[in-house]
Design a protein around this motif. Sequence first.
Motif, PDB file in Angstrom:
ATOM      1  N   GLN A   3       0.860  -1.172   0.000  1.00 56.96           N
ATOM      2  CA  GLN A   3       0.000   0.000   0.000  1.00 56.96           C
ATOM      3  C   GLN A   3       0.896   1.222   0.000  1.00 56.96           C
ATOM      4  OE1 GLN A   3      -3.279  -0.104   2.800  1.00 56.96           O
ATOM      5  NE2 GLN A   3      -2.844   2.017   3.364  1.00 56.96           N
ATOM      6  N   VAL A  30      -3.059   4.012  -2.702  1.00 58.69           N
ATOM      7  CA  VAL A  30      -2.878   2.942  -3.681  1.00 58.69           C
ATOM      8  C   VAL A  30      -2.750   1.604  -2.971  1.00 58.69           C
ATOM      9  CG1 VAL A  30      -1.074   1.960  -5.160  1.00 58.69           C
ATOM     10  CG2 VAL A  30      -1.877   4.281  -5.581  1.00 58.69           C
ATOM     11  N   LEU A  31      -3.364   0.580  -3.556  1.00 56.25           N
ATOM     12  CA  LEU A  31      -3.200  -0.799  -3.113  1.00 56.25           C
ATOM     13  C   LEU A  31      -2.768  -1.590  -4.339  1.00 56.25           C
ATOM     14  CD1 LEU A  31      -3.716  -2.324  -0.444  1.00 56.25           C
ATOM     15  CD2 LEU A  31      -6.085  -2.638  -1.182  1.00 56.25           C
ATOM     16  N   ALA A  32      -1.719  -2.399  -4.194  1.00 58.26           N
ATOM     17  CA  ALA A  32      -1.153  -3.036  -5.387  1.00 58.26           C
ATOM     18  C   ALA A  32      -0.548  -4.383  -5.068  1.00 58.26           C
ATOM     19  CB  ALA A  32      -0.074  -2.142  -5.999  1.00 58.26           C
TER      20      ALA A  32
END
Lengths: 286, 286
Positions: free
Chosen positions: A102, A120-122
Motif C-alpha cells: 500500500q 494505492v493498493l497493489a
Amino acid sequence: MPEAASAPAVRATIGASEFDRDTAVTPRAPGVYDIDLSAGWTIINAVNGGYLLAVLGRALADALPHPDPFTISAHYLTASQPGPAVVRTETVRTGRTLSTGQASLFQQDEHGREVERIRVLASYGDLDSLPDDVRTAAEPPAIPPVEQCFGPEDGPAPVEGSSAIADRLMLKLDPSTLGWALGQPSGKGEMRAWFGLADGRDPDPLSLLLAVDALPPTAFELGLSGWVPTVELTVHVRCRPAPGPLRVSITTRNLAGGFLEEDAEVWDSADRLVAQSRQLARVRLG
Amino acid sequence: MPEAASAPAVRATIGASEFDRDTAVTPRAPGVYDIDLSAGWTIINAVNGGYLLAVLGRALADALPHPDPFTISAHYLTASQPGPAVVRTETVRTGRTLSTGQASLFQQDEHGREVERIRVLASYGDLDSLPDDVRTAAEPPAIPPVEQCFGPEDGPAPVEGSSAIADRLMLKLDPSTLGWALGQPSGKGEMRAWFGLADGRDPDPLSLLLAVDALPPTAFELGLSGWVPTVELTVHVRCRPAPGPLRVSITTRNLAGGFLEEDAEVWDSADRLVAQSRQLARVRLG
C-alpha cells in the motif's frame, strides 16, 4: 507489426529520460520516499493522474520484493500540486510469486499540514517469471498508421486543454476519434492513439501506468466538454512491453448518473496486450 | 424487461434473507466489526470472494458517512475460512459527495495470531443522489429466457465444483456458455447467467458485489479446468438495481502468462447497467 513511427534519431535510455527523472523517488527512511512532483506533466494546472500513479508505482517497486505492478488500484482523494511530496509505503504481504503493498502520497497544505492526495493498493510480481503463452485471440485496435494520426503539433490545439504534458508525449490520435476537436463528436465513447514518450524512451511497466491515462477523455467524443476527474484507476500490467510505440484504445460503455468508466487497452509493437485498465471518473455535465 | 423468472411464492425481505444474515457485522469498537463467516457461501471449501467483498462492503457502509460502494477494490491475500473474523476499517477521507475508506478482514491462525485475508480500498457515495440520466447506448447481454437456461439443479452437477453456495443462489447459465460442462468448451472467454438470491431477496448494491463473482470461471469455456484464484477484484456500482433477477455477463479478453482478467457487467430487470467489475485471477494451467 503494423506501420509505426520511426525511431527518433536520438533515443533516450531508460535511466536518462524525462519520465525517469520526474518519477525518481529518494528514500528518506525505510518505505518512505521524497519526490518533487514535476510541473512538466500537468494538464490545465492539474498533475496527470497517470504520472502520479507511476510515482507511487516506482516507490512500491522499491519497497516490495517484486519489481512489477501486476495490479494497482489508486483512489484519488485531493488534487496534487507540482512540488514536494512524500510517499509512505506499507508492505502488506510478501509471497513467493506476488507481494502486496500500500502507498499514499502526501503534500503539505498552506498551514504545513500533511494532506493525503492518493492512496494505492497493489500486488507486484516479476513479469519476466511468467510463461510466454497467450491463449486468447484478442486483436489489437484498428488504428491507422501513425503518419495518418494527429497530435497537438499538427494543428491549432486539436487536443484541447493539453498543457505541459503534451511536450513530453508522442501522442497521435486516430482521426476517427477526433471529431470532438472539429466540433463534431462521434457520440461513441472511443478514443485511440499511438503513444510514446517524446524523448524516445522505450515503454516499461511504469510508463504503462502513464499510458492508460494520457489520452483526451472519451467524454469529448460523447459530446461533453469540461473536466473529468478520476475517482479510481486500476491498472493490470500483463506483459513487459517490447520497444517501440504503443497503441492505446479507450472505451466507455456507461455514462450515467454523472459518472463514466474508461477502459483502456495498451498494445505493444509486438502485438501483445500489455496492459488493461479501468477508471471511474466524474463528469461535469452542462 | 425481457422474459424472466417469475417471483418465488415467498419472497424474503432484505433484512430477513440468508445473505443479510450471513453478511451482518457486529460493531466491537468504532470502525471495528466482528463477523462469523458462514460456511454457506463456499465453493469446494473456499469462501466465495464476492461474499467476502460484500462483508467488507457492509462494514464500510457502516463506518463511512455514505451508504453505497461506488468503487471498491479488493486484494485477496490469504484464503479465508468459515468462522470468526474481524474487520478493521479506516476512514481515509470524507467529502460532500464521496468518502473513501479502507478495510481489512483478519482471522486467527492455529497459533492465535491474526492473519490478514483481504484488504479493500473503496469510495462510497449515495446512489439515490445521482441524476437518472443514461447517455450511452450499451445493450444488455443477449441471453435466453431463464426457462431455457440451466442451473445446478437441472442436471448431474453441470456446474462443476459448486458447493454450499449453489443452494443460496438462483443461477441459470446461458446454454451457449455451458459447453465446458458437456466436455465441449467453446474456446471463447464468455459466461452468462441469470442471477438472484435463492430466497428471493431483491438485489441491492451489496448483493451486486456477490453477483460479479458468482458464475463459473470463464476459464472453463477456454478449455481449462481447475482453480482460478482471484488476486484483485474491483467493482463499480453504477445504479441501485431494480427488483427482480439480474443478468450477468462475464468476458475474458486476455489469458496469458498464467493470469486472466474477468470483466463482469450486471444488468437489472429495468435494463440498466447497474455494476461493472474486473478481476485479475491466476490460472492453474495443466
